[in-house]
Write an enzyme that holds these catalytic residues in place. Structure first.
Site, PDB file in Angstrom:
ATOM      1  N   MET A 179      87.707 -25.496  22.979  1.00  0.00           N
ATOM      2  CA  MET A 179      86.799 -25.864  23.867  1.00  0.00           C
ATOM      3  C   MET A 179      87.559 -25.908  25.166  1.00  0.00           C
ATOM      4  O   MET A 179      87.401 -26.612  26.399  1.00  0.00           O
ATOM      5  CB  MET A 179      86.841 -27.583  23.707  1.00  0.00           C
ATOM      6  CG  MET A 179      86.355 -27.834  22.421  1.00  0.00           C
ATOM      7  SD  MET A 179      86.318 -29.635  21.972  1.00  0.00           S
ATOM      8  CE  MET A 179      85.817 -29.884  20.496  1.00  0.00           C
ATOM      9  N   SER A 180      88.209 -24.793  25.329  1.00  0.00           N
ATOM     10  CA  SER A 180      89.099 -24.352  26.663  1.00  0.00           C
ATOM     11  C   SER A 180      89.146 -22.883  26.977  1.00  0.00           C
ATOM     12  O   SER A 180      88.480 -22.063  26.425  1.00  0.00           O
ATOM     13  CB  SER A 180      90.532 -25.147  26.648  1.00  0.00           C
ATOM     14  OG  SER A 180      91.143 -24.329  25.767  1.00  0.00           O
ATOM     15  N   ASN A 224      93.139 -25.986  12.285  1.00  0.00           N
ATOM     16  CA  ASN A 224      92.226 -26.660  11.088  1.00  0.00           C
ATOM     17  C   ASN A 224      91.374 -25.558  10.794  1.00  0.00           C
ATOM     18  O   ASN A 224      91.207 -24.468  11.582  1.00  0.00           O
ATOM     19  CB  ASN A 224      91.665 -27.931  11.622  1.00  0.00           C
ATOM     20  CG  ASN A 224      90.722 -27.580  12.852  1.00  0.00           C
ATOM     21  OD1 ASN A 224      91.242 -27.532  13.928  1.00  0.00           O
ATOM     22  ND2 ASN A 224      89.292 -27.451  12.638  1.00  0.00           N
ATOM     23  N   SER A 249      96.626 -28.440  23.576  1.00  0.00           N
ATOM     24  CA  SER A 249      96.708 -29.701  22.886  1.00  0.00           C
ATOM     25  C   SER A 249      98.077 -29.571  21.853  1.00  0.00           C
ATOM     26  O   SER A 249      97.892 -28.589  21.097  1.00  0.00           O
ATOM     27  CB  SER A 249      95.500 -30.081  22.150  1.00  0.00           C
ATOM     28  OG  SER A 249      94.548 -30.161  23.155  1.00  0.00           O
ATOM     29  N   HIS A 281      91.165 -34.971  15.874  1.00  0.00           N
ATOM     30  CA  HIS A 281      92.034 -34.682  17.120  1.00  0.00           C
ATOM     31  C   HIS A 281      93.417 -34.868  16.728  1.00  0.00           C
ATOM     32  O   HIS A 281      94.159 -34.310  16.992  1.00  0.00           O
ATOM     33  CB  HIS A 281      91.603 -35.241  18.285  1.00  0.00           C
ATOM     34  CG  HIS A 281      92.328 -34.806  19.517  1.00  0.00           C
ATOM     35  ND1 HIS A 281      92.372 -33.447  19.987  1.00  0.00           N
ATOM     36  CD2 HIS A 281      93.153 -35.437  20.445  1.00  0.00           C
ATOM     37  CE1 HIS A 281      92.743 -33.578  21.037  1.00  0.00           C
ATOM     38  NE2 HIS A 281      93.760 -34.492  21.500  1.00  0.00           N
ATOM     39  N   ALA A 292      94.531 -25.124  21.007  1.00  0.00           N
ATOM     40  CA  ALA A 292      94.292 -25.355  19.876  1.00  0.00           C
ATOM     41  C   ALA A 292      92.924 -24.956  19.320  1.00  0.00           C
ATOM     42  O   ALA A 292      92.140 -25.048  20.199  1.00  0.00           O
ATOM     43  CB  ALA A 292      94.635 -26.871  19.711  1.00  0.00           C
ATOM     44  N   TYR A 337      84.819 -30.641  29.159  1.00  0.00           N
ATOM     45  CA  TYR A 337      84.340 -31.741  28.320  1.00  0.00           C
ATOM     46  C   TYR A 337      84.488 -33.198  28.877  1.00  0.00           C
ATOM     47  O   TYR A 337      84.314 -34.092  28.556  1.00  0.00           O
ATOM     48  CB  TYR A 337      84.418 -31.731  26.844  1.00  0.00           C
ATOM     49  CG  TYR A 337      85.975 -32.128  26.443  1.00  0.00           C
ATOM     50  CD1 TYR A 337      86.779 -32.935  26.505  1.00  0.00           C
ATOM     51  CD2 TYR A 337      86.703 -30.671  26.037  1.00  0.00           C
ATOM     52  CE1 TYR A 337      88.172 -33.126  26.292  1.00  0.00           C
ATOM     53  CE2 TYR A 337      88.071 -30.761  25.573  1.00  0.00           C
ATOM     54  CZ  TYR A 337      88.793 -32.096  25.679  1.00  0.00           C
ATOM     55  OH  TYR A 337      90.180 -32.094  25.454  1.00  0.00           O
ATOM     56  N   GLU A 338      85.708 -33.140  29.852  1.00  0.00           N
ATOM     57  CA  GLU A 338      85.878 -34.569  30.588  1.00  0.00           C
ATOM     58  C   GLU A 338      85.186 -34.618  31.707  1.00  0.00           C
ATOM     59  O   GLU A 338      85.422 -35.863  32.412  1.00  0.00           O
ATOM     60  CB  GLU A 338      87.402 -34.280  31.136  1.00  0.00           C
ATOM     61  CG  GLU A 338      88.550 -34.211  29.881  1.00  0.00           C
ATOM     62  CD  GLU A 338      89.848 -33.945  30.413  1.00  0.00           C
ATOM     63  OE1 GLU A 338      90.612 -34.670  30.651  1.00  0.00           O
ATOM     64  OE2 GLU A 338      90.385 -32.620  30.376  1.00  0.00           O
ATOM     65  N   HIS A 384      89.630 -29.785  31.088  1.00  0.00           N
ATOM     66  CA  HIS A 384      88.585 -29.512  30.233  1.00  0.00           C
ATOM     67  C   HIS A 384      87.100 -29.843  30.964  1.00  0.00           C
ATOM     68  O   HIS A 384      86.894 -30.783  31.563  1.00  0.00           O
ATOM     69  CB  HIS A 384      88.650 -30.283  28.733  1.00  0.00           C
ATOM     70  CG  HIS A 384      89.805 -30.024  28.187  1.00  0.00           C
ATOM     71  ND1 HIS A 384      90.983 -30.563  28.275  1.00  0.00           N
ATOM     72  CD2 HIS A 384      90.449 -28.890  27.180  1.00  0.00           C
ATOM     73  CE1 HIS A 384      92.086 -30.266  27.686  1.00  0.00           C
ATOM     74  NE2 HIS A 384      91.743 -29.293  26.988  1.00  0.00           N
ATOM     75  N   HIS A 388      98.123 -34.327  26.470  1.00  0.00           N
ATOM     76  CA  HIS A 388      98.364 -33.203  27.384  1.00  0.00           C
ATOM     77  C   HIS A 388      99.037 -34.249  28.720  1.00  0.00           C
ATOM     78  O   HIS A 388      98.725 -35.371  28.668  1.00  0.00           O
ATOM     79  CB  HIS A 388      97.155 -32.857  28.212  1.00  0.00           C
ATOM     80  CG  HIS A 388      96.199 -31.843  27.494  1.00  0.00           C
ATOM     81  ND1 HIS A 388      96.272 -30.509  27.869  1.00  0.00           N
ATOM     82  CD2 HIS A 388      95.564 -31.811  26.287  1.00  0.00           C
ATOM     83  CE1 HIS A 388      95.566 -29.828  27.003  1.00  0.00           C
ATOM     84  NE2 HIS A 388      95.049 -30.504  25.915  1.00  0.00           N
TER      85      HIS A 388
END
Ligand code: HPA
Length: 274
Positions: A213-214, A237, A33, A249, A116, A88-89, A86, A64
């Site tokens: 998350m990836s 962050n 990202s 995000h 990220a 989460y998608e 991902h 993306h």
């Protein structure tokens, strides 16, 4: 659990190979990202929309792009994935890992993954770059589950998920180019909600330095095919609860943009020395 479709991997690889013509990529680079700038640096770029590749879904995450870019970077034939899939998608793990399996089938022997991530180690000052030394799979999913895909190993060794020689190379580049580069353990979670402060305290105790998350599905699939991996987290962050700031995000994308020039420099330096 859906079976990994060897025929689909073959068809996707054939479709990409046809677009690439005489280009035989040696290195694949997956962009996280806000880290899309590397795709624009590719020379003699051949852009392949992911919608033109069998089995590749449209990318959903903001930041993306949704294309593969073939060409050369520092003279090395590469394929860059801008827009990863991902979990989460709602994508199955074998969909997240499909591009990696396709790259391996195209003859790629080195995979560079970027993402990220939130910084857990207290000394991390975002935005900063972290070389991934190892990962912890807390997605509780694995792209190798099911019948063995043609070309995969059933029980791949994961002692060196991130290749020690490539990591040494990355540290050398960082030193000579004077790019601050941390090194640590990446914890991969399913998402898409950011973590709670209690979860971050748990991850600290488990030995994680960064959280995202990836990346984990791609690296597992790569190791199952003998592809060596190099990973960089852009620490965008401070992880939840470690600062007073709330997570967003937008902040992740902004911090990613700030650091993407240095990330490109690092990747270029590694490619020069391969
Ligand atoms: N947590 C999980 N994923 C992330 C974060 C985070 O704090 N920052 C960027 N990706």
């Amino acid at each position: 659990m859906a079976a990994v479709d060897s025929e689909l991997i073959r068809r996707a690889a054939d479709a990409v190979a046809e677009r690439l013509g005489s280009l035989r990529p040696r290195v694949a680079i997956i962009l996280g990202s806000g880290l899309g700038a590397v795709a624009d640096a590719v020379q003699s770029a051949i852009r392949i929309p992911q919608s033109a590749i069998p089995g590749f879904p449209e990318p959903g995450a903001p930041g993306h792009k949704g294309e593969l870019v073939g060409g050369t970077l520092e003279g090395v034939p590469v394929v860059v994935q801008s827009g990863r899939f991902h979990l989460y998608e709602g994508h199955a793990p074998d969909v997240a890992a499909l591009p990696t399996r396709v790259f391996a089938r195209l003859g790629v022997t080195t995979l560079v993954v970027t993402n990220a991530a939130g910084g857990i180690r207290l000394t991390f000052r975002p935005p900063t770059l972290m070389l991934i030394a190892d990962h912890i799979n807390l997605m509780f999913k694995n792209p190798l589950v099911g019948p063995v895909a043609e070309g995969d190993e059933r029980f791949p060794d994961m002692s060196d998920p991130y290749d020690p020689a490539l990591r040494r190379l990355a540290r050398d580049v960082a030193r000579t180019e004077r790019i601050p580069l941390e090194e640590g353990v990446y914890a991969g979670l399913l998402g898409p909600s950011f973590e709670t402060p209690a979860e971050i305290r748990m991850l600290q105790r488990l030995g994680a330095d960064a959280v995202g998350m990836s990346t984990v599905p791609e690296v597992i699939a790569a190791r199952a095919r003998g592809v060596r991996c190099l990973g960089f987290s852009s620490i965008t962050n401070v992880a939840a609860g470690l600062s007073a700031q709330k997570l967003s995000h937008l902040e992740v994308l902004e911090a990613g943009k700030q650091i993407s020039g240095q990330l490109e420099q690092l990747i270029r330096g590694v490619l020069q020395r391969l």
